[in-house]
Design a protein around this motif. Structure first.
Motif, mmCIF file in Angstrom:
data_model
loop_
_atom_site.group_PDB
_atom_site.id
_atom_site.type_symbol
_atom_site.label_atom_id
_atom_site.label_comp_id
_atom_site.label_asym_id
_atom_site.label_seq_id
_atom_site.Cartn_x
_atom_site.Cartn_y
_atom_site.Cartn_z
ATOM 1 N N ILE A 169 0.811 -1.216 0.000
ATOM 2 C CA ILE A 169 0.000 0.000 0.000
ATOM 3 C C ILE A 169 0.847 1.271 0.000
ATOM 4 O O ILE A 169 0.449 2.305 -0.546
ATOM 5 C CB ILE A 169 -0.970 -0.010 1.202
ATOM 6 N N ASP A 170 2.024 1.204 0.604
ATOM 7 C CA ASP A 170 2.870 2.398 0.687
ATOM 8 C C ASP A 170 4.003 2.396 -0.341
ATOM 9 O O ASP A 170 4.950 3.175 -0.229
ATOM 10 C CB ASP A 170 3.473 2.513 2.098
ATOM 11 N N THR A 171 3.925 1.499 -1.325
ATOM 12 C CA THR A 171 4.973 1.438 -2.339
ATOM 13 C C THR A 171 4.946 2.692 -3.196
ATOM 14 O O THR A 171 3.913 3.022 -3.790
ATOM 15 C CB THR A 171 4.790 0.210 -3.245
ATOM 16 N N PRO A 172 6.055 3.433 -3.280
ATOM 17 C CA PRO A 172 6.059 4.673 -4.075
ATOM 18 C C PRO A 172 6.115 4.363 -5.570
ATOM 19 O O PRO A 172 6.566 3.298 -5.990
ATOM 20 C CB PRO A 172 7.345 5.374 -3.612
ATOM 21 N N THR A 173 5.657 5.281 -6.369
ATOM 22 C CA THR A 173 5.740 5.161 -7.825
ATOM 23 C C THR A 173 6.668 6.234 -8.367
ATOM 24 O O THR A 173 6.758 7.339 -7.812
ATOM 25 C CB THR A 173 4.356 5.318 -8.472
ATOM 26 N N LEU A 174 7.334 5.912 -9.456
ATOM 27 C CA LEU A 174 8.240 6.878 -10.066
ATOM 28 C C LEU A 174 7.442 7.948 -10.797
ATOM 29 O O LEU A 174 6.406 7.661 -11.408
ATOM 30 C CB LEU A 174 9.173 6.180 -11.055
ATOM 31 N N PRO A 175 7.897 9.186 -10.757
ATOM 32 C CA PRO A 175 7.211 10.233 -11.526
ATOM 33 C C PRO A 175 7.406 9.999 -13.017
ATOM 34 O O PRO A 175 8.409 9.418 -13.451
ATOM 35 C CB PRO A 175 7.914 11.516 -11.059
ATOM 36 N N LEU A 176 6.438 10.447 -13.821
ATOM 37 C CA LEU A 176 6.551 10.297 -15.262
ATOM 38 C C LEU A 176 7.684 11.160 -15.792
ATOM 39 O O LEU A 176 7.841 12.320 -15.386
ATOM 40 C CB LEU A 176 5.236 10.708 -15.926
ATOM 41 N N ASN A 177 8.483 10.589 -16.701
ATOM 42 C CA ASN A 177 9.540 11.392 -17.301
ATOM 43 C C ASN A 177 8.953 12.237 -18.427
ATOM 44 O O ASN A 177 7.823 12.008 -18.877
ATOM 45 C CB ASN A 177 10.679 10.494 -17.804
ATOM 46 N N PRO A 178 9.682 13.241 -18.899
ATOM 47 C CA PRO A 178 9.140 14.142 -19.934
ATOM 48 C C PRO A 178 8.662 13.417 -21.182
ATOM 49 O O PRO A 178 7.644 13.802 -21.778
ATOM 50 C CB PRO A 178 10.332 15.066 -20.224
ATOM 51 N N GLU A 179 9.379 12.370 -21.588
ATOM 52 C CA GLU A 179 8.987 11.645 -22.798
ATOM 53 C C GLU A 179 7.642 10.946 -22.606
ATOM 54 O O GLU A 179 6.787 10.940 -23.502
ATOM 55 C CB GLU A 179 10.067 10.629 -23.159
ATOM 56 N N THR A 180 7.450 10.337 -21.432
ATOM 57 C CA THR A 180 6.189 9.661 -21.150
ATOM 58 C C THR A 180 5.036 10.657 -21.099
ATOM 59 O O THR A 180 3.934 10.387 -21.597
ATOM 60 C CB THR A 180 6.284 8.902 -19.811
ATOM 61 N N LYS A 181 5.285 11.813 -20.506
ATOM 62 C CA LYS A 181 4.250 12.847 -20.456
ATOM 63 C C LYS A 181 3.889 13.322 -21.861
ATOM 64 O O LYS A 181 2.708 13.545 -22.179
ATOM 65 C CB LYS A 181 4.741 14.028 -19.611
ATOM 66 N N LEU A 182 4.915 13.476 -22.720
ATOM 67 C CA LEU A 182 4.677 13.930 -24.081
ATOM 68 C C LEU A 182 3.853 12.912 -24.858
ATOM 69 O O LEU A 182 2.939 13.266 -25.608
ATOM 70 C CB LEU A 182 6.003 14.190 -24.788
ATOM 71 N N LEU A 183 4.168 11.619 -24.678
ATOM 72 C CA LEU A 183 3.419 10.574 -25.361
ATOM 73 C C LEU A 183 1.968 10.544 -24.885
ATOM 74 O O LEU A 183 1.040 10.363 -25.689
ATOM 75 C CB LEU A 183 4.081 9.220 -25.127
ATOM 76 N N ALA A 184 1.769 10.729 -23.583
ATOM 77 C CA ALA A 184 0.407 10.746 -23.044
ATOM 78 C C ALA A 184 -0.382 11.918 -23.626
ATOM 79 O O ALA A 184 -1.564 11.779 -23.985
ATOM 80 C CB ALA A 184 0.455 10.836 -21.524
ATOM 81 N N ALA A 185 0.260 13.076 -23.733
ATOM 82 C CA ALA A 185 -0.402 14.242 -24.315
ATOM 83 C C ALA A 185 -0.739 14.007 -25.783
ATOM 84 O O ALA A 185 -1.802 14.429 -26.269
ATOM 85 C CB ALA A 185 0.493 15.471 -24.161
ATOM 86 N N PHE A 186 0.159 13.312 -26.483
ATOM 87 C CA PHE A 186 -0.080 13.012 -27.892
ATOM 88 C C PHE A 186 -1.301 12.110 -28.057
ATOM 89 O O PHE A 186 -2.152 12.321 -28.920
ATOM 90 C CB PHE A 186 1.160 12.339 -28.487
ATOM 91 N N LYS A 187 -1.403 11.090 -27.197
ATOM 92 C CA LYS A 187 -2.527 10.159 -27.295
ATOM 93 C C LYS A 187 -3.853 10.845 -26.965
ATOM 94 O O LYS A 187 -4.905 10.468 -27.508
ATOM 95 C CB LYS A 187 -2.298 8.972 -26.365
#
Length: 286
Positions: A8-26
């Motif tokens: 439950i307390d496992t942290p997640t990595l923040p999205l890198n710029p490339e991943t954010k850009l791909l998400a915005a593209f989709k």
């Protein structure tokens, strides 16, 4: 009955710029949108383009009755690791002739980086608790730093690599930073195809850098992700490794064929000249 997840307390990595850009593209609904940040070569159908030679070899593998389905050896296919080590260092390399090189097949390019880092954590400089410093280029690919930290490297530092104003490698600042690095530091170096700048050192720069590395007792960890695609000659792209090996310097190298042949298995090579690596089951060049 109420249950709670153990993660439950496992942290997640923040999205890198490339991943954010791909998400915005989709999420973009514009009919003429174009995504230019991808790493794969896509055809008109939007699918990954496979080289004809690679496709032909895959067909041959699938129809070869002599190939079994047994597990490969723990260090990978010996013939494969031997051939790719020769590709990196040259068949006539003195290190290979004297049996001072060992190749280990891993999954993906960062798999080789991770394996090399794990080796350093446990055995570098005869220490079972070594955690850095490891120097990476400024700038460098985001996943490189994440991989180092995931392997337990607590001390990750940067050396200045790129002069954004003049759009060239900042050799003077690079040298200055490494001259001030503590002894036994590990330095991640792109032998060719530096990511993300695409700018590489000249042979003269590599020779000068070798003197700094030797005098400061720094350990190079080479990255060789696209051998043959930079200068159009595999021998030229691997020149830094071969030069350092000819000087008797020990080093590690993560070598990948993902870009050149769409092959996502690669080798991690470890170059050594000291007896402290004698008992390692890894790729070694003395």
């Amino acid at each position: 009955m109420t249950t709670h997840s153990a993660f439950i307390d496992t942290p997640t990595l923040p999205l890198n710029p490339e991943t954010k850009l791909l998400a915005a593209f989709k999420n973009d609904t514009h009919p003429d949108k174009v995504y230019l940040a991808g790493r794969e070569y896509l055809g008109e159908d939007g699918q990954i383009s496979v080289l004809p030679l690679t496709w032909k070899i895959k067909q041959q593998i699938g129809s070869d009755p002599t190939l079994g389905t047994e597990y490969p050896p723990g260090l990978g296919l010996p013939e494969f690791t031997r051939r790719v080590t020769e590709l990196a260092l040259g068949k006539d390399s003195q290190a290979i002739v004297e049996n001072r090189v060992l190749g280990v097949q891993t999954v993906g390019f960062m798999g080789g980086v991770r394996l090399g880092t794990e080796l350093l954590r446990r055995w570098y400089n005869r220490s079972v608790a070594w955690s850095g410093p490891v120097y990476v280029a400024l700038p460098c690919h985001d996943s490189l730093v994440d991989t180092l930290k995931a392997a337990g490297i607590l001390d990750v530092r940067q050396y200045r690599y790129w002069n954004a104003e003049q759009r060239v490698v900042s050799m003077d600042k690079l040298t200055e930073d490494l001259e001030q690095a503590p002894e036994h530091s590990v330095v991640m170096l792109s032998a060719s195809a530096h990511c993300p700048t695409g700018a590489d050192l000249s042979q003269q720069d590599w020779s000068a850098l070798a003197e700094v590395m030797a005098s400061r007792r720094l350990l190079p960890f080479f990255l060789l992700p696209a051998q043959g695609l930079c200068l159009g000659d595999p021998d030229q792209d691997a020149w830094p490794l071969r030069h350092y090996a000819s000087l008797g310097l020990e080093f590690l190298c993560a070598q990948s064929f993902s870009h050149s042949f769409s092959l996502y298995g690669m080798t991690a090579m470890f170059s050594r000249s000291l007896q402290r690596f004698n008992n390692l089951s890894a790729s070694v060049c003395k």
